[in-house]
Each structure stands twice: as structure tokens, then as C-alpha cells.
Design a protein around this motif. Sequence first.
Motif, PDB file in Angstrom:
ATOM      1  N   SER A  81       0.831  -1.204   0.000  1.00  0.00           N
ATOM      2  CA  SER A  81       0.000   0.000   0.000  1.00  0.00           C
ATOM      3  C   SER A  81       0.869   1.258   0.000  1.00  0.00           C
ATOM      4  O   SER A  81       0.554   2.244  -0.677  1.00  0.00           O
ATOM      5  CB  SER A  81      -0.931  -0.004   1.219  1.00  0.00           C
ATOM      6  OG  SER A  81      -1.832  -1.095   1.170  1.00  0.00           O
ATOM      7  N   VAL A  85      -7.482   0.345  -2.427  1.00  0.00           N
ATOM      8  CA  VAL A  85      -6.601   1.517  -2.427  1.00  0.00           C
ATOM      9  C   VAL A  85      -6.844   2.306  -3.708  1.00  0.00           C
ATOM     10  O   VAL A  85      -7.027   1.725  -4.788  1.00  0.00           O
ATOM     11  CB  VAL A  85      -5.127   1.079  -2.335  1.00  0.00           C
ATOM     12  CG1 VAL A  85      -4.193   2.272  -2.486  1.00  0.00           C
ATOM     13  CG2 VAL A  85      -4.869   0.367  -1.014  1.00  0.00           C
ATOM     14  N   SER A 138      -5.997   4.355   1.263  1.00  0.00           N
ATOM     15  CA  SER A 138      -6.847   3.198   1.493  1.00  0.00           C
ATOM     16  C   SER A 138      -8.276   3.660   1.704  1.00  0.00           C
ATOM     17  O   SER A 138      -8.541   4.588   2.481  1.00  0.00           O
ATOM     18  CB  SER A 138      -6.371   2.410   2.719  1.00  0.00           C
ATOM     19  OG  SER A 138      -7.273   1.351   2.997  1.00  0.00           O
TER      20      SER A 138
END
Length: 391
Positions: A289, A370, A379
Motif C-alpha cells: 500500500s 486503495v 486506502s
Amino acid sequence: MDLERSLDPEPGPGPDPAPDPEPEPFTHADYAARMAAAAQSAAGAGLAGLLIAPGPDLAHLTGYRPADTERLTLLVLAAGREPVLVVPALEAPDAAEAPGAPALTLRAWTDGKDPYGTTAPLLDRGGRFGVSDNTWALHLLGLQRELPATSYAPLTEVLPMLRAVKDRRELERLAAAAAAADAAYARILEVPFAGRRETDIAADLAALLREHGHSQVDFTVVGSGPNGANPHHEAGGRTIVHGDMVVLDFGGLKHGYGSDISRTVHVGEPGVEEQRVHDIVREAQRAASAAVRPGIACQDVDRAARAVITEFGYGDRFIHRTGHGIGVTTHEPPYMVEGEEQPLVPGMCFSVEPGIYLPGRFGVRIEDIVTVTEDGGRSLNDAPRELAVVG
């Protein structure tokens, strides 16, 4: 990497969110702009046009969601031409009410007539067309018989980014769907697991998604104990027992846009190895992420997750791609996988879901949706990612 120092505590679940208002509707001008952009993209890809059957592409381009039947429904798009929707006559009234209908022409055909003869004059003879992936073979073969010099290619191959970049209102819908999935997860932690079947928990999840505004539930994966080592295990009759790890993966559509979240819980206090494997997956999910930003290749997100899991010796137990796009359907391009060199663009939305699967024992997966921002990634899911203990 010091795994313990890399993991920070996260807050517990908050109260259920208040019901969100209906989103700002898309207008026929929005759909007209989408169709025009798609036609121009097709021309830029050297295509004579696009042929769009019922499914996510048609919903995205026109707002029309007809039943997928053996009767031909087909949107024909070509640069410099007015969009035309070929429809069965008995469905023409519904098509005329679609949000994007004012921006296109309807051409109806009646039962007993040849729908391919109706469609053929709209196509350039000898042209190459992009065709939505879910087009029935029956219809494609019918067009080929009518126009044998034409050729066809799937949209995933020739225009994979057709729906990939979301606008503001699409992002709002995806955020609302993600918040609803977060709320469903917070509530499922309150129900008993031990002594109940996987199908019972799956039914609870489906009910919670609907309670939080989902009109459609696409999947409720509940993989307990050894079943968790199968990433797409269908919830079955296995009774969950104390000591099980349980993989939860669920999602569907809210306001026409998808949710998809995975968390792994433990029935009772976890053992040392179970906690450690979960921590490794959590760190891999965080690393992937954090890697998200405009300009990097999709495969770099996969590489970031895989590097962590490989470093800790479980590389051969991460057996699927790191992510997939999401929008009007819960799986679409782009894909976060080795070999995908498509650069990330602001507005793209996709899952980040690494996992470790130990056959015969247990599995762990953590997944968020995301979106790519102008300077990184964000996110859409806020549900806690630590290993939750359930009863």
C-alpha cells in the motif's frame, strides 16, 4: 527487516457509520462523455469501433443494466458517429429509460427477425472491433457470419484501462461501499464463531452487507482452519472450532460500485506461529500500500508485497496476484501482478491483498481497496488490520 518494530498498533473499530446519503447521480451528459472518450480511445488503438454487450462495460458507459439473455443487446461505438444501442423490441422501453439513453440512438429488432442483419449496417466491413469480454459467443459468431471480413479482440486486451480511472463521483461510491464493508466487519467480530458452520458466518456477512446498503452481495469467503489455505474456498459445512484461524473475504455492490475486503481472525488466543504469519502478511500489505504512487508499474505493487513475504521464508506460499481493479464490478483491470507494466494513474482503484497459505493448516489474507492519488495512495478501507480474537 525487524518485523516487530515495523508494526504499529491500530485503533479498534468505532461505532457503525450513520446511513450515507444517496450519491449525486450521473447525468446523460456524463454517459455521453464516457461513450465519446471510449470511441476516441478505440480509434487511437487502431480499432474501427467498440461492441459492448450487457455487463459492466455497458453499465459504465450508459447506465443500462439489462438482463443478460440470449436476445442480442449491443452498444456500437465508433469515433465520429452517434452511439447506437441495438435492443430487442420488447426491451426498448426499458432501454429508453436508461440514464445514458438521451445520448444515443436505439435500434430495435423484433423476435423472429435477424438481429445480426440489423447490426451489420452499423459496422465497417473489414474493420477490427474491440468487444466486451463477456459477449456471448452466440452473438459474436452471428456477426462473423454476417460480416466475415471483420475481426474482433477482447477489451481487456485492446483497451484494458477503459474503466480503470475513476472520477470524483465514482470514487465517492467506492468509498461508501468500502465504509459499508468496514462496518460489516466490525459487526461480525461481535458474533460467535466457535460451534457454528462456515455457511452460518457467510450468511451473517451477507446480511450485514445488505444492512449497510449493499444491493448485491458477490461473495462471502469463510475459510476456517485448513480451509483457509484455499484462497477462494467456498463457505461450507465445516464447523468452526476453538483454535481456528478464519479467513474472511467478502464484498458486493453498493450504489452500483464494488466493495472487497479481507481480514483474518482467530477463535481464541492465537499461537506464536499463527500470530507471526499474520504479522508478516500485515507488513506485506502495508509495504504494498505504501508503494502506491502515480507512475510506478502495477507489478511494483506486487513486488513490494512479495519481497516482504519472501524475506521471511514464505515466498512459495503466496500463490496469487497482489490485487485487481474494482469499480462497477468487483474484479476488473488493472491487475497488480508481475509482468503488468501499466503505470498507475490518479483515480485508479484496486485491491492490495497479499496472503500466506499453509496447506492442511491455515491461511492468512489481509485486503484493502486503495486508490491512487496525485502524490501517493489512499486506502478506502479503515477496518483494523491486526489479528482479531473472536469467540
